[in-house]
Design an enzyme around this catalytic site. Structure first.
Site, PDB file in Angstrom:
ATOM      1  CB  CYS A  11      -0.918   0.076   1.228  1.00 25.92           C
ATOM      2  SG  CYS A  11      -0.174   0.332   2.918  1.00 25.92           S
ATOM      3  NE  ARG A  17      -4.683   1.627   1.256  1.00 25.94           N
ATOM      4  CZ  ARG A  17      -4.468   2.617   0.340  1.00 25.94           C
ATOM      5  NH1 ARG A  17      -5.475   2.490  -0.532  1.00 25.94           N
ATOM      6  NH2 ARG A  17      -3.637   3.306   0.229  1.00 25.94           N
ATOM      7  CG  ASP A 133      -5.770   5.586   2.107  1.00 29.26           C
ATOM      8  OD1 ASP A 133      -5.884   5.132   3.127  1.00 29.26           O
ATOM      9  OD2 ASP A 133      -5.098   6.582   1.993  1.00 29.26           O
TER      10      ASP A 133
END
Length: 167
Positions: A11, A17, A133
Site C-alpha cells: 500500500c 491496508r 484508503d
C-alpha cells in the site's frame, strides 16, 4: 525442500491496508494448511511511515474481527523485494504502477482481482479495483477496508494453491 512461495502486499505507507492484508492472508493460508509453504510480508511504496507500527485503528479492527496483530515496523518496498517475490499484491492502481516501475517481472497484480464480487476490469481501468484508503476516515472506514481485504483473501489463497501445484 523447495523454497516458500513469497507473497507481498503493498500500500502507501505500510501501516493500514497492506499490513491488514498480510494479517488476513496469513490467517487464511494457515486455515488452508499452507502456512509452511507461503511467506507473507507487506511493504509500502512510500518511506514516510518507516519504522512505525500498524495504525491503531487498523489493529483495533483486526482484533475486533478475531485476528492476532503482530508487532511490526513499516518499510518501503525495494526492487530487490520485487526480485524475490512470486506475487506482489497492490492495493491500488497507483501502487501497482509504482511497483511495475521497479521491476519488469510479471509479479504485480491488484489485490481485488482475486475478489469474485469486485467489478470487472473495463478497458484496463485498474483503478476500479482500488481498495479504499481508510487513513483519513474513522473506524467504519477501516471496517470497510477489512471487508474488501477479506473478500479477496480466498481468491488469493486459491491462486497460491494453484501456483504451488505447478512447482
Amino acid at each position: 525442500m523447495t523454497s516458500p512461495f513469497r507473497l507481498m502486499t503493498v500500500c502507501t505507507g505500510n501501516i493500514c491496508r497492506s499490513p491488514m492484508a498480510e494479517v488476513v492472508l496469513k490467517a487464511r493460508l494457515a486455515e488452508a494448511g499452507l502456512a509452511d509453504a507461503v511467506e507473507v510480508t507487506s511493504t509500502g511504496v512510500s518511506d514516510e511511515e518507516r519504522g512505525n507500527p500498524i495504525d491503531r485503528r487498523a489493529a483495533a479492527v483486526l482484533r475486533e474481527a478475531g485476528y492476532t496483530v503482530p508487532r511490526r515496523a513499516a518499510r518501503r518496498v525495494t526492487a530487490a523485494d520485487l526480485g524475490s517475490v512470486d506475487l506482489a499484491l497492490a492495493m491500488t492502481e497507483g501502487h501497482a504502477r509504482r511497483l511495475r516501475a521497479l521491476t519488469d517481472r510479471p509479479v504485480v497484480r491488484l489485490y481485488r482481482e482475486f475478489d469474485p464480487a469486485a467489478p470487472a476490469l473495463v478497458d484496463g481501468r485498474e483503478h476500479d479495483l482500488d481498495i479504499d484508503d481508510p487513513w483519513y476516515g474513522g473506524i467504519e472506514d477501516f471496517r470497510t477496508t477489512l471487508a474488501q481485504v477479506e473478500a479477496g483473501a480466498d481468491g488469493v489463497v486459491a491462486a497460491v494453491r494453484e501456483a504451488l501445484a505447478l512447482r
